[in-house]
Design a protein around this motif. Sequence first.
Motif, PDB file in Angstrom:
ATOM      1  N   LEU A 170     -12.579  15.107  -5.649  1.00  0.00           N
ATOM      2  CA  LEU A 170     -11.837  14.014  -4.857  1.00  0.00           C
ATOM      3  C   LEU A 170     -10.820  14.023  -4.118  1.00  0.00           C
ATOM      4  CD1 LEU A 170     -11.783  10.827  -7.744  1.00  0.00           C
ATOM      5  CD2 LEU A 170      -9.690  11.314  -5.924  1.00  0.00           C
ATOM      6  N   VAL A 171     -10.855  13.204  -3.315  1.00  0.00           N
ATOM      7  CA  VAL A 171      -9.860  13.097  -2.093  1.00  0.00           C
ATOM      8  C   VAL A 171      -9.272  11.685  -1.958  1.00  0.00           C
ATOM      9  CG1 VAL A 171      -9.521  13.921   0.326  1.00  0.00           C
ATOM     10  CG2 VAL A 171     -11.060  15.105  -0.847  1.00  0.00           C
ATOM     11  N   MET A 172      -8.259  11.241  -1.863  1.00  0.00           N
ATOM     12  CA  MET A 172      -8.042  10.202  -2.095  1.00  0.00           C
ATOM     13  C   MET A 172      -6.758  10.537  -0.081  1.00  0.00           C
ATOM     14  SD  MET A 172      -5.411   9.347  -5.098  1.00  0.00           S
ATOM     15  CE  MET A 172      -5.132  10.762  -4.946  1.00  0.00           C
ATOM     16  N   GLY A 173      -7.360   9.269   0.723  1.00  0.00           N
ATOM     17  CA  GLY A 173      -7.132   9.074   2.057  1.00  0.00           C
ATOM     18  C   GLY A 173      -6.947   8.151   2.890  1.00  0.00           C
ATOM     19  N   GLY A 174      -6.547   8.013   4.593  1.00  0.00           N
ATOM     20  CA  GLY A 174      -5.649   7.001   4.620  1.00  0.00           C
ATOM     21  C   GLY A 174      -4.976   6.514   4.148  1.00  0.00           C
ATOM     22  N   SER A 175      -4.844   5.068   3.577  1.00  0.00           N
ATOM     23  CA  SER A 175      -3.639   4.291   3.385  1.00  0.00           C
ATOM     24  C   SER A 175      -3.416   4.727   2.006  1.00  0.00           C
ATOM     25  CB  SER A 175      -3.177   2.825   3.996  1.00  0.00           C
ATOM     26  OG  SER A 175      -3.985   2.428   2.807  1.00  0.00           O
ATOM     27  N   CYS A 176      -3.628   5.672   0.615  1.00  0.00           N
ATOM     28  CA  CYS A 176      -4.449   5.161  -0.061  1.00  0.00           C
ATOM     29  C   CYS A 176      -3.106   5.589  -1.258  1.00  0.00           C
ATOM     30  CB  CYS A 176      -5.527   6.267  -0.749  1.00  0.00           C
ATOM     31  SG  CYS A 176      -5.764   5.849  -2.150  1.00  0.00           S
ATOM     32  N   GLN A 177      -2.324   6.199  -0.942  1.00  0.00           N
ATOM     33  CA  GLN A 177      -0.778   6.209  -1.142  1.00  0.00           C
ATOM     34  C   GLN A 177      -0.186   5.466  -1.754  1.00  0.00           C
ATOM     35  OE1 GLN A 177      -0.518   9.179  -3.464  1.00  0.00           O
ATOM     36  NE2 GLN A 177      -2.906   9.562  -2.668  1.00  0.00           N
ATOM     37  N   ARG A 178      -0.319   4.929  -0.051  1.00  0.00           N
ATOM     38  CA  ARG A 178       1.072   3.568   0.492  1.00  0.00           C
ATOM     39  C   ARG A 178       0.238   2.248  -0.249  1.00  0.00           C
ATOM     40  NH1 ARG A 178       0.072   4.922   5.068  1.00  0.00           N
ATOM     41  NH2 ARG A 178      -0.044   2.869   5.737  1.00  0.00           N
ATOM     42  N   THR A 179      -0.710   1.886  -0.332  1.00  0.00           N
ATOM     43  CA  THR A 179      -1.025   1.110  -0.703  1.00  0.00           C
ATOM     44  C   THR A 179      -2.076   0.803  -2.154  1.00  0.00           C
ATOM     45  OG1 THR A 179      -3.640   1.148   0.157  1.00  0.00           O
ATOM     46  CG2 THR A 179      -1.688   0.182   1.570  1.00  0.00           C
ATOM     47  N   TRP A 180      -2.292   1.340  -2.798  1.00  0.00           N
ATOM     48  CA  TRP A 180      -3.257   1.740  -4.209  1.00  0.00           C
ATOM     49  C   TRP A 180      -2.360   2.983  -4.814  1.00  0.00           C
ATOM     50  CZ3 TRP A 180      -8.064   0.104  -5.644  1.00  0.00           C
ATOM     51  CH2 TRP A 180      -8.724  -0.838  -4.927  1.00  0.00           C
ATOM     52  N   ASP A 181      -2.043   2.304  -6.421  1.00  0.00           N
ATOM     53  CA  ASP A 181      -1.793   3.295  -7.598  1.00  0.00           C
ATOM     54  C   ASP A 181      -2.868   4.347  -8.210  1.00  0.00           C
ATOM     55  OD1 ASP A 181       1.518   2.726  -6.991  1.00  0.00           O
ATOM     56  OD2 ASP A 181       0.818   1.214  -8.308  1.00  0.00           O
ATOM     57  N   HIS A 182      -2.719   5.354  -8.784  1.00  0.00           N
ATOM     58  CA  HIS A 182      -3.828   6.030  -9.105  1.00  0.00           C
ATOM     59  C   HIS A 182      -2.879   6.514 -10.694  1.00  0.00           C
ATOM     60  CE1 HIS A 182      -1.944   9.348  -7.009  1.00  0.00           C
ATOM     61  NE2 HIS A 182      -2.297  10.669  -7.225  1.00  0.00           N
TER      62      HIS A 182
END
Length: 207
Positions: free
Chosen positions: A172-184
């Motif tokens: 599973l790879v999180m990319g783009g703005s994912c770390q700024r605009t989403w939480d996991h």
Amino acid sequence: MYFQSSLLDTADTAAVAPLDGSVQRHELAHGAWVDVLPGWMSGADALFARLQTEVDWRAEQRQMYDSVVEVPRLLRAYGVGDTLPDPALLQARDALSAYYAPELGEPFVTAGLCYYRDGRDSVAWHGDRIGRGRSHDTVVAILSLGAPRRLSLRPRSGGPSTGFAVGHGDLLVMGGSCQRTWDHAVLKTARPVGPRISVQFRPANVL
């Protein structure tokens, strides 16, 4: 801690499959995306067993308001230039660096390992926003070993959440703005679940 191995993964030697043409991209809101590739690593259960017993896992404590609490999982971090605990992880990191080079523009250079012993172990809602992840698009790749657990995602601005159950060599790879605009998060569960190891590959200065 009992581990139910996969009936589909009987390989003794860990190896990753080609990424070209196999990765499934899921576009999220606000410029974020998640790539998923089930069963990316063959021999993943054997690798899980090696890491479970051979990594020098560390229990950590963190300040939480007025108290010091135990981190609800075991950890081991490998920084830039550190030797990874198994050659299969080096192979995985090199394959990810090559595949994501056009988007990322740099290699993955660190690896963080988390050991979730059972459903009581977890990681709370967060984004990898220490360092460049706070202000720039980046990529965090997760190799999931052992029993499946759900990685949940929710937009920071509010709205529907989503998630993916990953284990037994899934990528599973999180990319783009994912770390700024989403939480996991990997949330606690009362269901009986086996142990899981998450291996997070990151570029420099993303924590």
